[in-house]
Design a protein around this motif. Structure first.
Motif, PDB file in Angstrom:
ATOM      1  N   GLU A 140     -10.469   8.016   8.621  1.00 31.43           N
ATOM      2  CA  GLU A 140     -10.632   8.864   9.797  1.00 31.43           C
ATOM      3  C   GLU A 140     -10.380  10.337   9.501  1.00 31.43           C
ATOM      4  O   GLU A 140     -11.075  11.204   9.995  1.00 31.43           O
ATOM      5  N   ASN A 141      -9.382  10.631   8.696  1.00 32.77           N
ATOM      6  CA  ASN A 141      -9.019  12.028   8.465  1.00 32.77           C
ATOM      7  C   ASN A 141      -9.244  12.381   6.999  1.00 32.77           C
ATOM      8  O   ASN A 141      -8.320  12.598   6.233  1.00 32.77           O
ATOM      9  N   GLY A 142     -10.523  12.406   6.593  1.00 34.66           N
ATOM     10  CA  GLY A 142     -10.856  12.760   5.223  1.00 34.66           C
ATOM     11  C   GLY A 142     -11.286  11.547   4.419  1.00 34.66           C
ATOM     12  O   GLY A 142     -10.649  10.506   4.484  1.00 34.66           O
ATOM     13  N   SER A 143     -12.376  11.680   3.658  1.00 31.28           N
ATOM     14  CA  SER A 143     -12.920  10.571   2.884  1.00 31.28           C
ATOM     15  C   SER A 143     -13.214  11.022   1.464  1.00 31.28           C
ATOM     16  O   SER A 143     -13.430  12.207   1.202  1.00 31.28           O
ATOM     17  N   PHE A 144     -13.231  10.052   0.541  1.00 28.86           N
ATOM     18  CA  PHE A 144     -13.588  10.337  -0.844  1.00 28.86           C
ATOM     19  C   PHE A 144     -14.433   9.183  -1.354  1.00 28.86           C
ATOM     20  O   PHE A 144     -14.007   8.026  -1.316  1.00 28.86           O
ATOM     21  N   PRO A 166     -16.304   7.765  10.200  1.00 28.86           N
ATOM     22  CA  PRO A 166     -14.892   7.609   9.808  1.00 28.86           C
ATOM     23  C   PRO A 166     -14.083   6.757  10.769  1.00 28.86           C
ATOM     24  O   PRO A 166     -13.187   6.026  10.340  1.00 28.86           O
ATOM     25  N   SER A 167     -14.362   6.855  12.068  1.00 29.77           N
ATOM     26  CA  SER A 167     -13.580   6.072  13.031  1.00 29.77           C
ATOM     27  C   SER A 167     -13.801   4.577  12.852  1.00 29.77           C
ATOM     28  O   SER A 167     -12.964   3.765  13.259  1.00 29.77           O
ATOM     29  N   GLU A 168     -14.939   4.201  12.241  1.00 27.73           N
ATOM     30  CA  GLU A 168     -15.242   2.793  12.005  1.00 27.73           C
ATOM     31  C   GLU A 168     -15.050   2.405  10.536  1.00 27.73           C
ATOM     32  O   GLU A 168     -15.359   1.276  10.147  1.00 27.73           O
ATOM     33  N   GLY A 226       0.805  -1.208   0.000  1.00 27.53           N
ATOM     34  CA  GLY A 226       0.000   0.000   0.000  1.00 27.53           C
ATOM     35  C   GLY A 226       0.839   1.260   0.000  1.00 27.53           C
ATOM     36  O   GLY A 226       2.045   1.240  -0.221  1.00 27.53           O
ATOM     37  N   VAL A 227       0.189   2.372   0.250  1.00 28.06           N
ATOM     38  CA  VAL A 227       0.859   3.662   0.216  1.00 28.06           C
ATOM     39  C   VAL A 227       0.785   4.325   1.580  1.00 28.06           C
ATOM     40  O   VAL A 227       0.099   3.858   2.487  1.00 28.06           O
ATOM     41  N   TYR A 228       1.501   5.418   1.678  1.00 34.02           N
ATOM     42  CA  TYR A 228       1.516   6.202   2.908  1.00 34.02           C
ATOM     43  C   TYR A 228       0.858   7.540   2.625  1.00 34.02           C
ATOM     44  O   TYR A 228       1.164   8.193   1.623  1.00 34.02           O
ATOM     45  N   SER A 229      -0.063   7.936   3.490  1.00 30.90           N
ATOM     46  CA  SER A 229      -0.765   9.203   3.324  1.00 30.90           C
ATOM     47  C   SER A 229      -0.259  10.205   4.348  1.00 30.90           C
ATOM     48  O   SER A 229      -0.105   9.880   5.530  1.00 30.90           O
ATOM     49  N   ASP A 230      -0.011  11.421   3.894  1.00 32.18           N
ATOM     50  CA  ASP A 230       0.418  12.469   4.819  1.00 32.18           C
ATOM     51  C   ASP A 230      -0.689  12.831   5.805  1.00 32.18           C
ATOM     52  O   ASP A 230      -0.414  13.402   6.861  1.00 32.18           O
ATOM     53  N   PHE A 231      -1.934  12.527   5.466  1.00 30.92           N
ATOM     54  CA  PHE A 231      -3.053  12.814   6.362  1.00 30.92           C
ATOM     55  C   PHE A 231      -3.275  11.696   7.375  1.00 30.92           C
ATOM     56  O   PHE A 231      -3.537  11.934   8.541  1.00 30.92           O
ATOM     57  N   ASN A 232      -3.186  10.453   6.918  1.00 25.26           N
ATOM     58  CA  ASN A 232      -3.559   9.315   7.761  1.00 25.26           C
ATOM     59  C   ASN A 232      -2.433   8.325   8.000  1.00 25.26           C
ATOM     60  O   ASN A 232      -2.657   7.290   8.609  1.00 25.26           O
ATOM     61  N   GLY A 233      -1.236   8.612   7.524  1.00 27.69           N
ATOM     62  CA  GLY A 233      -0.153   7.654   7.683  1.00 27.69           C
ATOM     63  C   GLY A 233      -0.487   6.368   6.937  1.00 27.69           C
ATOM     64  O   GLY A 233      -0.925   6.383   5.788  1.00 27.69           O
ATOM     65  N   TYR A 234      -0.295   5.245   7.594  1.00 27.84           N
ATOM     66  CA  TYR A 234      -0.647   3.951   7.022  1.00 27.84           C
ATOM     67  C   TYR A 234      -2.063   3.536   7.376  1.00 27.84           C
ATOM     68  O   TYR A 234      -2.511   2.452   6.967  1.00 27.84           O
ATOM     69  N   GLY A 235      -2.763   4.377   8.156  1.00 21.44           N
ATOM     70  CA  GLY A 235      -4.137   4.078   8.510  1.00 21.44           C
ATOM     71  C   GLY A 235      -4.240   2.794   9.318  1.00 21.44           C
ATOM     72  O   GLY A 235      -3.321   2.423  10.062  1.00 21.44           O
ATOM     73  N   PRO A 236      -5.346   2.059   9.152  1.00 22.81           N
ATOM     74  CA  PRO A 236      -5.514   0.809   9.917  1.00 22.81           C
ATOM     75  C   PRO A 236      -4.636  -0.333   9.410  1.00 22.81           C
ATOM     76  O   PRO A 236      -4.598  -1.389  10.038  1.00 22.81           O
ATOM     77  N   TYR A 237      -3.935  -0.122   8.301  1.00 26.82           N
ATOM     78  CA  TYR A 237      -3.113  -1.204   7.750  1.00 26.82           C
ATOM     79  C   TYR A 237      -1.935  -1.544   8.665  1.00 26.82           C
ATOM     80  O   TYR A 237      -1.525  -2.704   8.741  1.00 26.82           O
ATOM     81  N   ALA A 238      -1.386  -0.553   9.343  1.00 27.51           N
ATOM     82  CA  ALA A 238      -0.230  -0.822  10.213  1.00 27.51           C
ATOM     83  C   ALA A 238      -0.617  -1.743  11.364  1.00 27.51           C
ATOM     84  O   ALA A 238       0.080  -2.725  11.658  1.00 27.51           O
ATOM     85  N   SER A 239      -1.737  -1.443  12.037  1.00 20.41           N
ATOM     86  CA  SER A 239      -2.163  -2.282  13.166  1.00 20.41           C
ATOM     87  C   SER A 239      -2.551  -3.675  12.684  1.00 20.41           C
ATOM     88  O   SER A 239      -2.249  -4.679  13.343  1.00 20.41           O
ATOM     89  N   ALA A 240      -3.229  -3.763  11.522  1.00 24.19           N
ATOM     90  CA  ALA A 240      -3.607  -5.076  10.994  1.00 24.19           C
ATOM     91  C   ALA A 240      -2.363  -5.892  10.629  1.00 24.19           C
ATOM     92  O   ALA A 240      -2.303  -7.106  10.884  1.00 24.19           O
TER      93      ALA A 240
END
Length: 739
Positions: free
Chosen positions: A686-690, A595-597, A487-501
Motif C-alpha cells: 500500500e505505501n510503496g512497492s518494489f 496497492p490496496s489490493e 516477518g519484519v516490521y516496516s517503518d512505512f507499512n508496519g506489519y502490513g496485511p500480516y497482522a490482520s491475517a
C-alpha cells in the motif's frame, strides 16, 4: 538447541571444504552444545543438592555417623552423573541427526571416536567445571536463588568474555592478534577458543581426516579448569558444616513465655451461612485459584531465573541486531527492530516455559497429596480456568519486561521515537499464540494421569505443533495456530496485511481450543446442556468465518510436487536448449498497480524476429508460475496460437523463416496474500512497492535455472548431469535476447 541458548552471536561457519561431519566440525558443535550443561546443572542442583533441606530431613540425616567427606562425595557424584548423562542423551540425539543427514557436504562413514573424543574433552570436563562451581555455591550459601543466579552468571560471564576478547567464532569479530588468540585460549572456561587456536594451522583436508590433538593450549586450558574445579570442591569441603542454618534469634526471644488469652461472649444468635453457587461465585473461585498460582509463581526463584535468562538472551540479540558486526553498518534502535527481535527469539523459549510451568502448576496439589481434599469441593471444576488465567498473566508479564528492555535499548542508543504499534505486534505474534498453546497443554495435563507422561507428551506436542518443524508436519497454515510470525516490521507499512491475517488465524485457533475445552468439560462431567450446544455452534461459526478469511487466496506449497515438476520440465524440454529461438527486438508494456489490493496487471507485447538464419517451427514459451495468465497469443503472419499454460510448446504450421517477424501479446496479473507471503523482489504494497518486473515477464527457450541441483535427487529422477554454469569470462550477452 544451539540457536536457543547461543543466539545469532555465534559464527557457525566451519570453513570451505570442511565436511559437516568431519572430526573438526563435530568437536566444534560439541563444544557449543556443552553450554547447555549450565542449564542442566541448574535444574539438577535445585532438585538434588537441596533435597535434604527441602524435606526437612537435614537434621535427622546429619545425626548419622558418616563423615562430611562421604556425604559431599556422594552428593557431588550424583549431581555430576545426572548432569553428564543428560548431556550424553543430548549428544546421542546429535549423533543420530548428523548421521541422518545427506548431501555432498556429508562424509559417508561413521567414526565413533570422532564423537567420543569431544564428549570427553568438552562434555566431561565442562560438566566437572559447571557442577563444581554450582556445588560450591549450593553448600556454602544454601540458597537456591544464588545457585540459579550463579549458573546464569556463569553463562553471562562466558558470553561477555567472548565478546570482549573478540573470540574468533563470535559473529562480527575482528581478526585477532596471536597474543589475543592465546589469551582467549587460556581464559575460555569451556575450551572452545583453545580448540580453535590448536586448529588454526590445519588445512581443510586435515580437519576432515584428523581430530584436533589434546596438546598445546587445548590441554593447558582443560587442565587449568580441572584444577579450578578441584579448588571449588576443596573450598566446599572446608566451608561446609553439618550445622543447621542459623535461625533468626530475635524471633522466639522477643515472645513472652506466657500469653494471656481473653474470651468474649458472642450475644448474637448462631446463623448458618448461605452457600452461593452462581456465576459470580464461579468468577471468584477462578480468581482465587489464579491468585494462589501467581503467589506461588512470583515467590519462587524460577520466575526470577527465567526472567534473567530471557532478558539476557533477547538483549544479546538486540545488541547484535543493532551493531551488526563489521560487515554491515550499525542499525537504528527503532521500535520495529526491537519488536522484530523479540518475535524472532521469544516464541520458542516461551513454548518451553509454557510446558514447564503448566506441568508444575497443575501437578503441584497432586505432589503434596492435597488434591484429594481439593477435588471434594464444588468449585474444583474451576481450577483449570484458574491455571489458564495465571499463565496468561505470566506471559503478559514476560512480554512486558521484554518490551521494557527494548525501550531501554532505544533510550541507550538515543532513538527516542517510540512506535507502540510495533510493540503491540510483539504481543500479537508471541503472547497470544503462547496463551492458546497454554490452553492446549492444560488439556493434555488434565487428561493424562501421570505427571511425567504428561510432561513428555507436552514436549512432543510443543515441537510438533508450535516448534520450528511444525511447518513440515502441518502443511495447512490455518492449523498452525500456535506458530509465531517470522516477518519484519516496516517503518512505512508496519506489519502490513500480516497482522490482520495473523489475527484471523488466532481467532480460528481460539474457536478450536474453546471447542476442545467444552468437549473436555462434557466428558469430565458427563452432562451437557443447550447453552453449551448453542455456544459451541456460535464459536465454530466465528472460527469458520475467520479461517475462511485467512485462507483466501491460499496456494498450497508442496516441495515434493515442485521437485517432480522440475524433473518433468527437464526431461520433457531440455532438448530445446540447443534449438533456435526468435529474438525479442522490442517490448511494449503497460503496468497497472493496485496497492490496496496487493496486486498489479501487465499488458505487454513482444516484437520478435528470427535472426538465427534457420527456420523455427517449435518454440518453448515460459510464464512465471506465480503470475496468472489472463490471455496470451503468439502471432505470425499466417497463424495465431493461444497460450493458457505456464509452460507451452508452440508448433508452427508455417515455420518462422529467417528475417520473418512475429509477436507475443499477453495479459498477466499478480496478487499476493499474507497466507502465502510475498517475494521481496515482487512487493506490491500500500505505501510503496518494489518489483524487478523483468524477472516475471515471459521467456523463450529452455530455462536451466529450473533444474534440480541436488545430485541425489537428480540420480533418483535419472536426470543425468546438470547443465554447466557459465564461466566468469563468458560474455554477459552472447545472443540478442531479452532477459
Amino acid at each position: 538447541m544451539i540457536g536457543i541458548f547461543c543466539g545469532n552471536r555465534f559464527n557457525l561457519t566451519v570453513g570451505e571444504g570442511i565436511y559437516l561431519n568431519s572430526p573438526y566440525t563435530i568437536g566444534f558443535m560439541t563444544g557449543l552444545l556443552s553450554l547447555v550443561i549450565i542449564f542442566f546443572a541448574i535444574i539438577f542442583a535445585i532438585q538434588v543438592l537441596f533435597k535434604d533441606w527441602d524435606s526437612k530431613f537435614d537434621i535427622l540425616i546429619f545425626s548419622y555417623p558418616f563423615s562430611k567427606r562421604t556425604y559431599l562425595y556422594g552428593k557431588f557424584l550424583t549431581f555430576f552423573v545426572q548432569t553428564f548423562l543428560s548431556f550424553g542423551f543430548l549428544m546421542i540425539g546429535f549423533v543420530i541427526g548428523q548421521n541422518l543427514r545427506t548431501g555432498s557436504e556429508i562424509q559417508h562413514y561413521f567414526h565413533f571416536w570422532y564423537y567420543l573424543y569431544p564428549l570427553l574433552i568438552f562434555g566431561g570436563i565442562n560438566c566437572i567445571v559447571v557442577c563444581s562451581f554450582l556445588f560450591f555455591i549450593s553448600f556454602t550459601t544454601k540458597k537456591k536463588l544464588l545457585v540459579v543466579v550463579g549458573g546464569l552468571f556463569l553463562y553471562v560471564l562466558y558470553m561477555v568474555i567472548l565478546v570482549f576478547s573478540n573470540s574468533p567464532f563470535m559473529a562480527g569479530s575482528l581478526p585477532q592478534s596471536l597474543e589475543t588468540q592465546q589469551l582467549s585460549a587460556l581464559i575460555d572456561p569451556f575450551g572452545i577458543s583453545s580448540y580453535f587456536f590448536e586448529a588454526r594451522t590445519l588445512s581443510a583436508q586435515q580437519k576432515n581426516d584428523f581430530i584436533i590433538p589434546f596438546s598445546g593450549y587445548l590441554s593447558i586450558n582443560r587442565i587449568v579448569f580441572l584444577l579450578i574445579s578441584a579448588l571449588f570442591l576443596v573450598l566446599t569441603y572446608r566451608l561446609f558444616s553439618f550445622s543447621p542454618r542459623s535461625q533468626n534469634k530475635n524471633k522466639s526471644k522477643s515472645k513472652k513465655q506466657g500469653a494471656s488469652v481473653s474470651f468474649t461472649k458472642n450475644s448474637e444468635p448462631f446463623r448458618t451461612a448461605r452457600s452461593a453457587f452462581g456465576f459470580i461465585s464461579d468468577i471468584k473461585s477462578v480468581l482465587s485459584f489464579a491468585k494462589i498460582d501467581l503467589i506461588y509463581l512470583f515467590k519462587s526463584i524460577t520466575i526470577a531465573a527465567v526472567s534473567i535468562l530471557l532478558l539476557f538472551f533477547v538483549g544479546m540479540e538486540m545488541y547484535a541486531e543493532i551493531e551488526k558486526g563489521i560487515r554491515l553498518p550499525q542499525q537504528y534502535a527503532s521500535s520495529g527492530l526491537m519488536s522484530t527481535t523479540i518475535s524472532e527469539n521469544f516464541h520458542l523459549l516461551g513454548m518451553l516455559i509454557v510446558i514447564y510451568f503448566i506441568n508444575d502448576l497443575y501437578w503441584r496439589s497432586h505432589s503434596s497429596g492435597f488434591s484429594l481434599i481439593e477435588k471434594s469441593t464444588f468449585f474444583s471444576k474451576n481450577k483449570l480456568n484458574g491455571h489458564f488465567l495465571s499463565i496468561t498473566i505470566l506471559f503478559f508479564f514476560l512480554t512486558g519486561i521484554l518490551i521494557i528492555e527494548g525501550l531501554i535499548f532505544q533510550l541507550f542508543y538515543s532513538y527516542f521515537h517510540i512506535d507502540w504499534n510495533a510493540y503491540l505486534g510483539a504481543v500479537l505474534f508471541n503472547t497470544f499464540p503462547l496463551i492458546l498453546f497454554s490452553a492446549f497443554i492444560l488439556l493434555i495435563n488434565d487428561n493424562i494421569k501421570n505427571r511425567f507422561i504428561a510432561l513428555g507428551v507436552s514436549v512432543i506436542a510443543g515441537f510438533t505443533f508450535a516448534g520450528p518443524v511444525s511447518k513440515k508436519i502441518i502443511p495447512n497454515p490455518l492449523l498452525r495456530i500456535f506458530s509465531d510470525y517470522k516477518g519484519v516490521y516496516s517503518d512505512f507499512n508496519g506489519y502490513g496485511p500480516y497482522a490482520s491475517a495473523f489475527a484471523e488465524r488466532l481467532l480460528f485457533g481460539l474457536a478450536l481450543i474453546a471447542c476442545f475445552w467444552l468437549i473436555n468439560e462434557v466428558l469430565k462431567t458427563k452432562k451437557g446442556n443447550m447453552k453449551q450446544i448453542i455456544f459451541t455452534v456460535i464459536v465454530l461459526s466465528i472460527g469458520a468465518f475467520a479461517g475462511n478469511l485467512f485462507l483466501k487466496g491460499h496456494i498450497p506449497q508442496n516441495e515434493d510436487e515442485k521437485m517432480i515438476q522440475s524433473a518433468q520440465y527437464e526431461q520433457k524440454f531440455k532438448h530445446y536448449k540447443n534449438l533456435a529461438e526468435p529474438n525479442i527486438t522490442d517490448v511494449t508494456t503497460q503496468i497497472q498497480l493496485y496497492p490496496s489490493e496487493n496486486s498489479y496487471k501487465i499488458n505487454g507485447t513482444y516484437s520478435l524476429l528470427n535472426q538465427t538464419g534457420k527456420p523455427i517451427d517449435k518454440i518453448l514459451i515460459n510464464f512465471n508460475p506465480n503470475l496468472q495468465i489472463e490471455s496470451a497469443h503468439f502471432n505470425t503472419d499466417s497463424e495465431s496460437k493461444k497460450i493458457n499454460q505456464a509452460v507451452t510448446e508452440i508448433d508452427l504450421k508455417q515455420p518462422l523463416q529467417p528475417g520473418e517477424k512475429a509477436n507475443l501479446n499477453f495479459k498477466i496479473s499478480y496478487q499476493w496474500s499474507a497466507v502465502n507471503g510475498h517475494d521481496s523482489f515482487n512487493s506490491i504494497i500500500e505505501n510503496g512497492s518494489f518489483m524487478r518486473i523483468s524477472r516475471y515477464f515471459p521467456t523463450f527457450g529452455y530455462q536451466a535455472n529450473n533444474e534440480i541441483e541436488d545430485e541425489e535427487k537428480r540420480a533418483e529422477f535419472k536426470l543425468g548431469k546438470q547443465s554447466e554454469l557459465k564461466k566468469l569470462e563468458t560474455p554477459e550477452v552472447f545472443k540478442k535476447r531479452f532477459h
